[in-house]
Design a protein around this motif. Structure first.
Motif, PDB file in Angstrom:
ATOM      1  N   UNK A 110      37.518  54.420  37.948  1.00 26.78           N
ATOM      2  CA  UNK A 110      38.447  54.998  38.921  1.00 26.78           C
ATOM      3  C   UNK A 110      39.791  55.271  38.257  1.00 26.78           C
ATOM      4  N   UNK A 111      40.276  54.335  37.448  1.00 26.56           N
ATOM      5  CA  UNK A 111      41.553  54.532  36.754  1.00 26.56           C
ATOM      6  C   UNK A 111      41.448  55.679  35.756  1.00 26.56           C
ATOM      7  N   UNK A 112      40.370  55.669  34.980  1.00 30.44           N
ATOM      8  CA  UNK A 112      40.193  56.680  33.943  1.00 30.44           C
ATOM      9  C   UNK A 112      40.082  58.077  34.533  1.00 30.44           C
ATOM     10  N   UNK A 113      39.267  58.237  35.571  1.00 28.93           N
ATOM     11  CA  UNK A 113      39.053  59.563  36.141  1.00 28.93           C
ATOM     12  C   UNK A 113      40.296  60.063  36.864  1.00 28.93           C
ATOM     13  N   UNK A 114      41.044  59.158  37.486  1.00 29.30           N
ATOM     14  CA  UNK A 114      42.289  59.571  38.131  1.00 29.30           C
ATOM     15  C   UNK A 114      43.281  60.071  37.088  1.00 29.30           C
ATOM     16  N   UNK A 115      43.391  59.386  35.967  1.00 27.79           N
ATOM     17  CA  UNK A 115      44.280  59.826  34.891  1.00 27.79           C
ATOM     18  C   UNK A 115      43.831  61.177  34.345  1.00 27.79           C
ATOM     19  N   UNK A 116      42.534  61.325  34.161  1.00 29.79           N
ATOM     20  CA  UNK A 116      41.989  62.594  33.676  1.00 29.79           C
ATOM     21  C   UNK A 116      42.351  63.730  34.639  1.00 29.79           C
ATOM     22  N   UNK A 117      42.189  63.483  35.923  1.00 26.08           N
ATOM     23  CA  UNK A 117      42.486  64.518  36.915  1.00 26.08           C
ATOM     24  C   UNK A 117      43.983  64.820  36.945  1.00 26.08           C
ATOM     25  N   UNK A 118      44.820  63.803  36.844  1.00 18.36           N
ATOM     26  CA  UNK A 118      46.269  64.024  36.808  1.00 18.36           C
ATOM     27  C   UNK A 118      46.671  64.863  35.611  1.00 18.36           C
ATOM     28  N   UNK A 119      45.995  64.662  34.476  1.00 11.72           N
ATOM     29  CA  UNK A 119      46.318  65.468  33.296  1.00 11.72           C
ATOM     30  C   UNK A 119      45.936  66.923  33.520  1.00 11.72           C
ATOM     31  N   UNK A 133      51.131  49.544  30.950  1.00 15.01           N
ATOM     32  CA  UNK A 133      49.872  48.816  31.165  1.00 15.01           C
ATOM     33  C   UNK A 133      48.672  49.746  31.050  1.00 15.01           C
ATOM     34  N   UNK A 134      48.774  50.959  31.574  1.00 17.66           N
ATOM     35  CA  UNK A 134      47.677  51.912  31.469  1.00 17.66           C
ATOM     36  C   UNK A 134      47.542  52.430  30.043  1.00 17.66           C
ATOM     37  N   UNK A 135      48.654  52.691  29.370  1.00 16.06           N
ATOM     38  CA  UNK A 135      48.607  53.173  27.988  1.00 16.06           C
ATOM     39  C   UNK A 135      48.006  52.129  27.053  1.00 16.06           C
ATOM     40  N   UNK A 143      42.408  53.817  28.494  1.00 18.65           N
ATOM     41  CA  UNK A 143      43.531  54.033  27.584  1.00 18.65           C
ATOM     42  C   UNK A 143      43.524  55.460  27.042  1.00 18.65           C
ATOM     43  N   UNK A 144      42.360  55.959  26.660  1.00 12.26           N
ATOM     44  CA  UNK A 144      42.287  57.323  26.126  1.00 12.26           C
ATOM     45  C   UNK A 144      42.716  58.345  27.177  1.00 12.26           C
ATOM     46  N   UNK A 145      42.283  58.144  28.419  1.00 15.24           N
ATOM     47  CA  UNK A 145      42.696  59.048  29.487  1.00 15.24           C
ATOM     48  C   UNK A 145      44.202  58.956  29.717  1.00 15.24           C
ATOM     49  N   UNK A 146      44.747  57.748  29.618  1.00 17.21           N
ATOM     50  CA  UNK A 146      46.192  57.569  29.797  1.00 17.21           C
ATOM     51  C   UNK A 146      46.964  58.265  28.682  1.00 17.21           C
ATOM     52  N   UNK A 147      46.461  58.184  27.451  1.00 15.78           N
ATOM     53  CA  UNK A 147      47.150  58.865  26.340  1.00 15.78           C
ATOM     54  C   UNK A 147      47.191  60.373  26.571  1.00 15.78           C
ATOM     55  N   UNK A 148      46.046  60.922  26.977  1.00 16.02           N
ATOM     56  CA  UNK A 148      45.994  62.372  27.207  1.00 16.02           C
ATOM     57  C   UNK A 148      46.902  62.778  28.362  1.00 16.02           C
ATOM     58  N   UNK A 149      46.896  61.996  29.437  1.00 13.44           N
ATOM     59  CA  UNK A 149      47.746  62.316  30.575  1.00 13.44           C
ATOM     60  C   UNK A 149      49.223  62.203  30.207  1.00 13.44           C
ATOM     61  N   UNK A 150      49.561  61.194  29.422  1.00 16.94           N
ATOM     62  CA  UNK A 150      50.962  60.952  29.084  1.00 16.94           C
ATOM     63  C   UNK A 150      51.573  62.119  28.329  1.00 16.94           C
ATOM     64  N   UNK A 151      50.839  62.668  27.361  1.00 15.80           N
ATOM     65  CA  UNK A 151      51.432  63.749  26.567  1.00 15.80           C
ATOM     66  C   UNK A 151      51.543  65.046  27.370  1.00 15.80           C
ATOM     67  N   UNK A 178      40.317  56.170  17.932  1.00 13.32           N
ATOM     68  CA  UNK A 178      41.434  56.420  17.025  1.00 13.32           C
ATOM     69  C   UNK A 178      41.773  57.905  16.962  1.00 13.32           C
ATOM     70  N   UNK A 179      40.764  58.756  16.979  1.00  4.05           N
ATOM     71  CA  UNK A 179      41.020  60.195  16.976  1.00  4.05           C
ATOM     72  C   UNK A 179      41.773  60.609  18.238  1.00  4.05           C
ATOM     73  N   UNK A 180      41.401  60.045  19.387  1.00  7.39           N
ATOM     74  CA  UNK A 180      42.093  60.369  20.632  1.00  7.39           C
ATOM     75  C   UNK A 180      43.571  60.006  20.536  1.00  7.39           C
ATOM     76  N   UNK A 181      43.859  58.842  19.971  1.00  6.67           N
ATOM     77  CA  UNK A 181      45.253  58.425  19.845  1.00  6.67           C
ATOM     78  C   UNK A 181      46.001  59.337  18.883  1.00  6.67           C
TER      79      UNK A 181
END
Length: 245
Positions: A110-119, A133-135, A143-151, A178-181
């Motif tokens: 749920x956290x991952x998909x919400x972050x993905x959708x927000x991005x 905390x999410x990052x 975490x990977x979804x949070x990184x993508x959403x953050x940028x 590591x590639x995602x980061x």
């Protein structure tokens, strides 16, 4: 699947999800909405996929809560992507409250998909919810979804602070993580150089190698990550710290 045309008579729906306080106003439920909701929760993935695509083609705010709930539980990747697409077809004012609420869910998906959708929505009003905390979430997919959403969501001027937080995750996980980061960091541009250089001078060989590989990708975006990380590991093993080391 053929859906009835909009505008049909409203019917009671006892299964309609409750709208949380501060969420979107209740929307009248029509028989079209009720049928679409049944399709989104059908046992068959093919039916759920068609239902999600139909909702995206004809957005219906009465289904936003159902779409968000399905994102957190849907086992099929293609259906999840269709659910995300359907959500992007609705107004952010209708989708953001529910998506932000999912970021506090105990379920990693749920956290991952919400972050993905927000991005994908890209509305920067969601930025404050992309917390440290999410990052640094212990679940790699979150975490990977949070990184993508953050940028995508980071406001101008806050990139250096984001780079500092992301740099704490250098050396984490397997190559895909590591590639995602590295991709998230390089998307921030030259502001990442100070934190990369600090990591390269650190004591942890895994962190040093990851930082070197990321710096190489920043300098040469066409360089393959696999080659960059292996070259960085070789340099670390030889006691170096990059081109100047």
């Amino acid at each position: 699947m053929t859906l009835p045309t909009p505008g049909t008579q409203a019917v009671p729906d006892t299964d309609a999800p409750t709208v949380p306080d501060g969420g979107t106003p209740a929307v009248p439920v029509t028989d079209t909405t009720a049928r679409a909701r049944r399709g989104l929760t059908d046992d068959r993935a093919s039916v759920r996929l068609r239902a999600a695509m139909a909702v995206g083609a004809s957005p219906d705010e009465a289904l936003v809560a159902t779409l968000i709930a399905r994102c957190g539980a849907e086992p099929d990747f293609q259906v999840r992507e269709a659910l995300t697409w359907a959500l992007t077809r609705h107004s952010p004012s209708a989708t953001l409250p529910g998506l932000l609420g999912e970021l506090r869910s105990e379920r990693a998906q749920a956290r991952s998909q919400a972050l993905h959708t927000l991005s994908k929505i890209g509305d920067r009003r969601a930025w404050p919810a992309v917390t440290r905390a999410l990052l640094c979430d212990p679940d790699d997919e979150v975490a990977r979804s949070a990184w993508r959403a953050a940028v995508v969501l980071v406001p101008g001027g806050e990139e250096p602070g984001l780079a500092v937080v992301l740099s704490t995750q250098l050396g984490r996980g397997e190559r895909e993580t590591q590639l995602s980061l590295s991709r998230a960091l390089t998307a921030l541009g030259e502001v990442i150089l100070p934190v990369l250089r600090a990591a390269i001078m650190g004591a942890d060989p895994g962190v040093r190698a990851h930082a070197m590989a990321t710096e190489r990708l920043l300098r040469d975006p066409d360089a393959g990550f696999g080659w960059a990380i292996e070259e960085a590991k070789r340099i670390v093993a030889l006691g170096g710290s990059g081109p100047e080391g």
